[in-house]
Design a protein around this motif. Sequence first.
Motif, short mmCIF file in Angstrom:
data_model
loop_
_atom_site.label_atom_id
_atom_site.label_comp_id
_atom_site.label_asym_id
_atom_site.label_seq_id
_atom_site.Cartn_x
_atom_site.Cartn_y
_atom_site.Cartn_z
N SER A 1 -69.70 -106.19 -13.87
CA SER A 1 -68.80 -105.20 -14.45
C SER A 1 -68.19 -104.32 -13.36
O SER A 1 -66.97 -104.07 -13.35
CB SER A 1 -69.57 -104.34 -15.46
N TYR A 2 -69.03 -103.87 -12.46
CA TYR A 2 -68.57 -102.99 -11.38
C TYR A 2 -67.55 -103.72 -10.49
O TYR A 2 -66.49 -103.18 -10.15
CB TYR A 2 -69.77 -102.55 -10.56
N ALA A 3 -67.87 -104.95 -10.11
CA ALA A 3 -67.01 -105.71 -9.19
C ALA A 3 -65.64 -105.96 -9.79
O ALA A 3 -64.61 -105.77 -9.12
CB ALA A 3 -67.69 -107.02 -8.80
N ILE A 4 -65.62 -106.35 -11.06
CA ILE A 4 -64.32 -106.71 -11.64
C ILE A 4 -63.50 -105.47 -11.97
O ILE A 4 -62.27 -105.49 -11.92
CB ILE A 4 -64.51 -107.60 -12.88
N MET A 5 -64.18 -104.33 -12.26
CA MET A 5 -63.44 -103.10 -12.54
C MET A 5 -62.81 -102.57 -11.26
O MET A 5 -61.72 -102.00 -11.29
CB MET A 5 -64.37 -102.07 -13.17
#
Length: 585
Positions: free
Chosen positions: A104-108
């Motif tokens: 989630s963090y990486a794609i956001m």
Amino acid sequence: MIKSFIKTVPVLILLSICFGLQGCSAGKPTTQQSISPTLTKAVAPDARRRNAGLFAEGVKERLKGNDNQAIRLFEQALDADPGDHASMYELAELYARTDQFDRSYAIMEQAVRLQPENTWYQIRMAQLYRKFGKADEFIAVYKKLVEQYPTNPEYIGELSTGLLFQEQYDDAITIYNKLESVIGVNEMLSLQKQAVFMVMGQPDNAIKEIEKLAAAYPYESRYLAMLAELYMVSGNKQKALETYTKINAIDPENQEVHVSLFEYYYNEGLTNEAVRELELVMLADELESGLKLQALLYWLNAPIDQMPDVDITISLISAFTNSHSDDPRGWALMGEVLYNQNELSKSREYFLKSLEIDSSNYRVWENLLMADLRLFEPSFMAEHGKRAQSLFPEQPLPYFISGIGLYQLNRFEESLKSFETGRKFVAGNDILMAEFYSMIGDTQNKLGNFRASDLAYEKALIINPDNSVVLNNYAYYLSLRGEKLDQAAAMAAKAVAADTANSSNLDTYAWVLYKQGKYEDALVQIQLAVQHMEKDSGTILEHYGDILFRLGRKAEAVNFWKKAQQAGETTELIDKKIETGQLHE
């Protein structure tokens, strides 16, 4: 202290806080129509159409709650158009909901790089910063949002939350003041600022905040109550009293203020005024029973040298039970007060009344059983002990007291069962365990199980070698059987040394010496026993006669046998002794 309104120093209110992403509002729902993709490279028309279709299907599945299917669709949409930040935004939420926070963090992060000015992306990213403990980054996001939207209370609230986590209290106060300039004086903000000032060690500023709140709403008695309690905590008792009095004047229907006034007067040693306020508390229909009981307990928990008047206390509790007859706590409290005044029969009535309403309070059962024991009424001890056992099968005391009652009723088999069961539940209480073994020893002796009786007494003495009751009983029963007389004499002597004025102990020692043929020594002990009798004991007087007979003082012996006969509780041979003038054993 009795707190009837607020806690003096409220916990810092974390405005709009939401830990993690699940259950949080991420802001405006994302669609491809509201957020247009910014392409990193040219995308063929067919791929763009495929991307749009997959995105739409992904949204449908997400709305149905099919998170895994939605994830697959949004990932396929990204394959078709790698610059589709709208799908990235959706995937960030779905990954978080399925505990894939790293993804989630990486794609956001990718989505924010593609659309750095998008407010909703910034908010979602901030939520992930919070999840990963990146407080500085979280604060930076909301500082930027507050700069862009200086009147948005939600953004201001989130920024203050981050500042509080980082203990940047001065900056938080600045933010609260800014929000206050937008929405005006507000309870939530005033309480928050008060709490921050207290954490900062600035109680005067904390008081000023609540003073400002009370001034803004002069007819809101709650704010005055908050202010009065702050005055009390700061030691400004006079201002506190003035504020409580003001509450009374502007809001005469406010019954809670009487609780605070009671506490104030009580702590100041103004007993008459405190009683007056406490009476008003007891009579207040709108006050809930728990607050009234709290006030009563505060009244009852005075230091021993300041114990309140019993008659006043009984009157106050009576007022409570009249208003709350269905509340078992009032009846139980009255029972405890009467118990402490040695009004045992009355206290038992109140304990029983409490248990009629609610039988689940073990403390009340224990108090009832102790009243039964002190009254020494075997039938009630046995009955109430049995009832308590059925409700609290792992509490040892009901078995113990029930067992004593059954023993006194000569129901020895039942008594033994109660003692043997109850001792298994004793944990960490050596005194009670020794008492169990003592009673088991007595009961086994009554049943003629002498070896089991001796073993129980010995276990009791291992726990407490100085237990004079066990020493006395064990020695006496050994003397009656004529066994281990040297051991019996040693135990009887030890019991007498522990309790020199106990006529029963002295009688036992005399009788052991008698059994050993030491009649002169026995005479000394039996004379002491007679001196310490509270009332005539047939057993002691008969023993005195037997000892006198062995010393050749037959006329005196007969005289004491006659006295024993009148007192009762003698052996079956007493009449024969008197009739023949001879010793019969």
